[in-house]
Design an enzyme around this catalytic site. Sequence first.
Site, PDB file in Angstrom:
ATOM      1  N   CYS A  70     -15.202 -21.651 -14.587  1.00  0.00           N
ATOM      2  CA  CYS A  70     -15.703 -22.438 -13.454  1.00  0.00           C
ATOM      3  C   CYS A  70     -17.109 -21.972 -13.058  1.00  0.00           C
ATOM      4  O   CYS A  70     -17.314 -20.790 -12.771  1.00  0.00           O
ATOM      5  CB  CYS A  70     -14.758 -22.308 -12.265  1.00  0.00           C
ATOM      6  N   CYS A  73     -17.400 -20.304  -9.276  1.00  0.00           N
ATOM      7  CA  CYS A  73     -16.834 -19.010  -8.911  1.00  0.00           C
ATOM      8  C   CYS A  73     -17.940 -17.951  -8.959  1.00  0.00           C
ATOM      9  O   CYS A  73     -18.954 -18.139  -9.638  1.00  0.00           O
ATOM     10  CB  CYS A  73     -15.713 -18.624  -9.869  1.00  0.00           C
ATOM     11  N   HIS A 116     -11.138 -19.899  -5.902  1.00  0.00           N
ATOM     12  CA  HIS A 116     -11.069 -21.085  -6.746  1.00  0.00           C
ATOM     13  C   HIS A 116      -9.877 -21.973  -6.408  1.00  0.00           C
ATOM     14  O   HIS A 116      -9.937 -23.200  -6.536  1.00  0.00           O
ATOM     15  CB  HIS A 116     -10.995 -20.666  -8.227  1.00  0.00           C
ATOM     16  N   ASN A 156     -16.071 -34.437  -1.937  1.00  0.00           N
ATOM     17  CA  ASN A 156     -15.098 -35.173  -2.736  1.00  0.00           C
ATOM     18  C   ASN A 156     -14.002 -34.197  -3.126  1.00  0.00           C
ATOM     19  O   ASN A 156     -14.303 -33.123  -3.663  1.00  0.00           O
ATOM     20  CB  ASN A 156     -15.727 -35.735  -4.010  1.00  0.00           C
ATOM     21  N   HIS A 167     -13.098 -26.319  -8.081  1.00  0.00           N
ATOM     22  CA  HIS A 167     -13.413 -25.319  -7.066  1.00  0.00           C
ATOM     23  C   HIS A 167     -13.774 -26.022  -5.748  1.00  0.00           C
ATOM     24  O   HIS A 167     -14.495 -27.031  -5.754  1.00  0.00           O
ATOM     25  CB  HIS A 167     -14.595 -24.465  -7.529  1.00  0.00           C
ATOM     26  N   HIS A 169     -15.671 -27.390  -3.012  1.00  0.00           N
ATOM     27  CA  HIS A 169     -17.108 -27.505  -2.811  1.00  0.00           C
ATOM     28  C   HIS A 169     -17.444 -28.896  -2.295  1.00  0.00           C
ATOM     29  O   HIS A 169     -16.626 -29.819  -2.347  1.00  0.00           O
ATOM     30  CB  HIS A 169     -17.878 -27.251  -4.120  1.00  0.00           C
ATOM     31  N   GLN A 171     -21.167 -31.595  -1.512  1.00  0.00           N
ATOM     32  CA  GLN A 171     -22.517 -31.876  -1.968  1.00  0.00           C
ATOM     33  C   GLN A 171     -23.370 -32.348  -0.793  1.00  0.00           C
ATOM     34  O   GLN A 171     -22.855 -32.763   0.246  1.00  0.00           O
ATOM     35  CB  GLN A 171     -22.504 -32.947  -3.063  1.00  0.00           C
TER      36      GLN A 171
END
Length: 353
Positions: A70, A73, A116, A156, A167, A169, A171
């Site tokens: 990933c 991470c 994660h 999303n 993971h 997250h 944007q």
Amino acid sequence: MKKTSTRLADGRELIYYDLRDDVVRNTVDRRPLERTVTSSEIRRDVLLGDSVAVASHRQSRTYHPPADECPLCPSRGDRMSEIPDSSYDVVVFENRFPSLAGDSGRCEVMCFTPDHDASFADLTEEQARLVLDAWTDRTSELSHLASVEQVFCFENRGAEIGVTLQHPHGQIYAYPFTTPRTALMLRSLATHKAATGGQNLFDVVLERELADERVVLQGEHWVAFVPYAAHWPYEVHLYPKRRVPDLLALGEAARTEFPQVYLELLRRFDRIFGEGEPPTPYIAGWHQAPFGALEEFEGVSRDDFALHLELFTIRRTSGKLKFLAGSESGMSVFINDVPPERAAERLREVASS
């Protein structure tokens, strides 16, 4: 909050946001990366009056890597990722495969936690507040770029949404124009203001929703409700009770209460469909006033806009998704299978004990 800005091996900016002031972030990105070269073109659709970003380099972006590869991470040992340090609280960096770049805006990735297997709903209130502060800081910084007119912070979550990195997250898109959805709101604001002698449409909507059965939860400074004309099966709008145009204008009391309300809302979303169901896929995004000129929306200023977060899922019932088919995709006319009143009732039913 401590902020540390640095650069990745290919020249992209990376920023650590830490809870503690004594944390030192000086780890160097040791990856042998070529300097990032991206191109993004904005094409205007003169018939629809909207714009499309053309970004062919995104075809080669990372797609569903295994957990041990990933890129979000922390780096550990010989396993190097997009984050050079071996730990972090919240981190933001320029997207390696941006939809918007250069004169066409900017795209950033925000990692909410180094864990994660976690989700935003797993964060503590302290961690969620740090995310809010980072969103606010990025909105401020990006708004000063000459190419940026509007800043959109969003998350999303779930493969069903199209997420390619699992993971936790989000944007941040910094657009070089006012987005079509925001433009629709501004036109409605202008029309209502002119017709009523100065009345604010956001205030009218919020007053109506506060008095209705679609309120899901509320605190002293925030209220979450399913809108009267919800487009999605389960859709919630979260508003500060005092109208402000963007994250920068939020008062300290609202900023302090936000983690409590938002985390509870996300946890309820994960309980909509009952025990044993996979995590609810969703999109959550902040709607903020544009930073550019608003002359085309006669009589409307930035202060007329109301900051709010919209949260929705494309899952309509257990094991079934809401697809955007002919009417939605072809004509932008949504058909909702779940009455908004029932959606609000269900979200109240699953309140944590």
